[in-house]
Design an enzyme around this catalytic site. Structure first.
Site, PDB file in Angstrom:
ATOM      1  N   CYS A 134      34.859 -15.639  -6.684  1.00 12.32           N
ATOM      2  CA  CYS A 134      34.260 -15.719  -8.023  1.00 12.32           C
ATOM      3  C   CYS A 134      33.435 -14.472  -8.315  1.00 12.32           C
ATOM      4  CB  CYS A 134      33.395 -16.974  -8.122  1.00 12.32           C
ATOM      5  SG  CYS A 134      32.522 -17.095  -9.688  1.00 12.32           S
ATOM      6  N   CYS A 137      30.112 -15.154 -10.207  1.00 11.76           N
ATOM      7  CA  CYS A 137      29.053 -15.723  -9.372  1.00 11.76           C
ATOM      8  C   CYS A 137      28.465 -14.670  -8.422  1.00 11.76           C
ATOM      9  CB  CYS A 137      29.576 -16.882  -8.513  1.00 11.76           C
ATOM     10  SG  CYS A 137      30.791 -17.918  -9.295  1.00 11.76           S
ATOM     11  N   ASP A 138      29.317 -13.841  -7.846  1.00 11.96           N
ATOM     12  CA  ASP A 138      28.873 -13.009  -6.716  1.00 11.96           C
ATOM     13  C   ASP A 138      28.875 -11.505  -6.977  1.00 11.96           C
ATOM     14  OD1 ASP A 138      28.628 -15.360  -5.302  1.00 11.96           O
ATOM     15  OD2 ASP A 138      30.660 -15.281  -4.493  1.00 11.96           O
TER      16      ASP A 138
END
Ligand code: NAP
Length: 314
Positions: A134, A137-138
C-alpha cells in the site's frame, strides 16, 4: 426467528456500499458487515481520477466516506465483524461472525480481493519492514530513500508515480518488456524522471535482518541473478508489491459456484447459484474491476435482492 433482516451485505468497499445505498433507499432493512474499516482496496488509492464526476483531488478515502455517509442517511447500518461461516440453503440465510450471528432473507457478497504476494523467500517476514502492498499507507516512510515497485499493471504503475512524491528514485520491476497498465498511465510514468525500469525480471529473494537490506532479481531472458544492496547511508529501501489480487471468497467455497481462481460466478443480475445470494464487485468473475463497475454491480445486486424477496419469498 427474531431480527431477520431483508439483506446483509458482506463487504464495505464500493460494491458493498453501493448495494447498501440502493437497498436502504428501497426501504429494505440493510446491514453492511465489514471486517476492517469501510473502503476495501480503494482506501489505499491516492487519487481516483476515473470515477465519473470525481473531483480533481478526490482520494479513495474521501469517496468512501461519502458513500458510507449516503448509506447511513438512507438507514443502512454498518457493523464491524468477520464472517466465518454461512448457511444459505433455506429461505433465511444465517451468517456466523466472530462477534454475532446474523440472519437475513438475502445476502450480497461484496468481499472484494486482497493483494497477491509475490511468494519470494523473505517477503512475508519483511512485511512492514520495507515490504508493503500500500503506497498511500507506507509511501511516507520512504521519503528520500529508494523504492522498487513490483508489477506492470495499472496498480503498479499508478502507485509508482505516486511514490515519486516521497522516494528519491522509483524502479518498476516487471516480468516482461512491456507494461500491462493503460497507455495513459504508462505515458505519465515514462515521462517521470524519477522512474526507472528493470524489464524481464522477477524477485528471487528479499533479504534483511529485521529490515529490508537487499533484493535479488532474476532476469527471465538471460537467467542472470543480480543482488541490489541498500545504499550504505540509507541502510534500507522499499519494495512495493502490486502483482494483482486474490478474491476474498474462501468461506464461500463449496457453497457458491466459483471459477478455478476463486472468483464467484454470477449472471448479469449478480445472481449466484444459490437463490437469494448475490455477488458484486471485485470478488466476482468480470472483465473490468474498477470503482465504477463495482458500484454498478452493487446497485444491480440490491435491486435484484429486493425483487427476490418480493417475488420468490412472498
Ligand atoms: P493486474 O492488472 O492483474 O496486473 C498485475 C501485474 O503484476 C501484471 O503486470 C503481471 O504481469 C504482474 N504479475 C503477476 N504475478 C506476478 C508475479 N508472480 N511476479 C511478478 N509479476 C507478476 O493487477 P492490478 O494492476 O492490481 O489491477 C487489478 C485490476 O484493477 C485491473 O483490472 C486494473 O485495470 C484495475 N485497476 C485500475 C486502475 C485505474 O483504472 N486507474 C488502477 C488500479 C487498478 P503480466 O503483465 O506479465 O501478467
Amino acid at each position: 426467528m427474531e431480527n431477520i433482516l431483508d439483506v446483509i451485505i458482506i463487504g464495505g468497499g464500493p460494491a458493498g456500499l453501493s448495494a447498501g445505498l440502493y437497498a436502504a433507499r428501497a426501504k429494505m432493512t440493510t446491514l453492511i458487515l465489514e471486517k476492517e474499516k469501510a473502503g476495501g482496496q480503494i482506501v489505499s488509492t491516492a487519487e481516483v481520477a476515473n470515477y465519473p464526476g470525481s473531483m480533481e483531488n478526490a482520494t479513495g478515502p474521501i469517496l468512501i466516506d461519502r458513500m458510507l455517509e449516503q448509506c447511513k442517511e438512507f438507514g443502512a447500518t454498518f457493523e464491524k465483524d468477520t464472517i466465518t461461516e454461512i448457511d444459505v440453503n433455506g429461505p433465511i440465510k444465517v451468517l456466523k461472525g466472530e462477534k454475532a450471528t446474523y440472519q437475513a432473507k438475502s445476502i450480497i457478497i461484496a468481499s472484494g480481493a486482497n493483494p497477491r504476494p509475490i511468494g519470494a523467500p523473505g517477503e512475508r517476514e519483511l512485511i512492514g519492514k520495507g515490504v508493503s502492498y500500500c503506497a498511500t499507507c507506507d509511501g511516507d516512510f520512504f521519503t528520500d530513500l529508494e523504492v522498487f515497485v513490483i508489477g506492470g499493471g495499472d496498480s503498479a504503475v499508478e502507485e509508482a508515480i505516486f511514490l515519486t512524491k516521497f522516494a528519491r528514485k522509483v524502479t518498476i520491476v516487471h516480468r516482461r518488456d512491456e507494461l500491462r497498465a493503460a497507455k495513459s498511465i504508462q505515458e505519465k510514468a515514462f515521462k517521470n524522471p524519477k522512474i526507472n525500469f528493470i524489464w524481464d525480471s522477477t524477485v528471487e529473494e528479499i533479504k534483511g535482518d529485521g529490515i529490508v537490506e537487499s533484493v535479488v532479481f532474476r532476469n527471465l531472458k538471460t537467467n542472470e541473478i543480480t543482488e541490489y544492496m541498500a545504499d550504505e547511508e540509507d541502510g534500507t529501501f522499499g519494495i512495493f508489491v502490486f502483482v494483482g489480487y486474490i478474491p476474498a471468497t474462501n468461506i464461500f467455497k463449496g457453497i457458491i459456484n466459483m471459477d478455478e481462481t476463486g472468483y464467484i460466478i454470477t449472471d448479469d443480475n449478480m445472481k449466484t447459484n444459490v437463490p437469494g445470494v448475490f455477488a458484486a464487485g471485485d470478488c466476482r468473475v468480470k472483465s473490468l474491476r474498477q470503482v465504477i463497475t463495482a458500484a454498478a454491480d452493487g446497485a444491480i445486486a440490491a435491486i435484484q435482492a429486493e425483487k427476490y424477496i418480493e417475488n420468490e419469498l412472498a
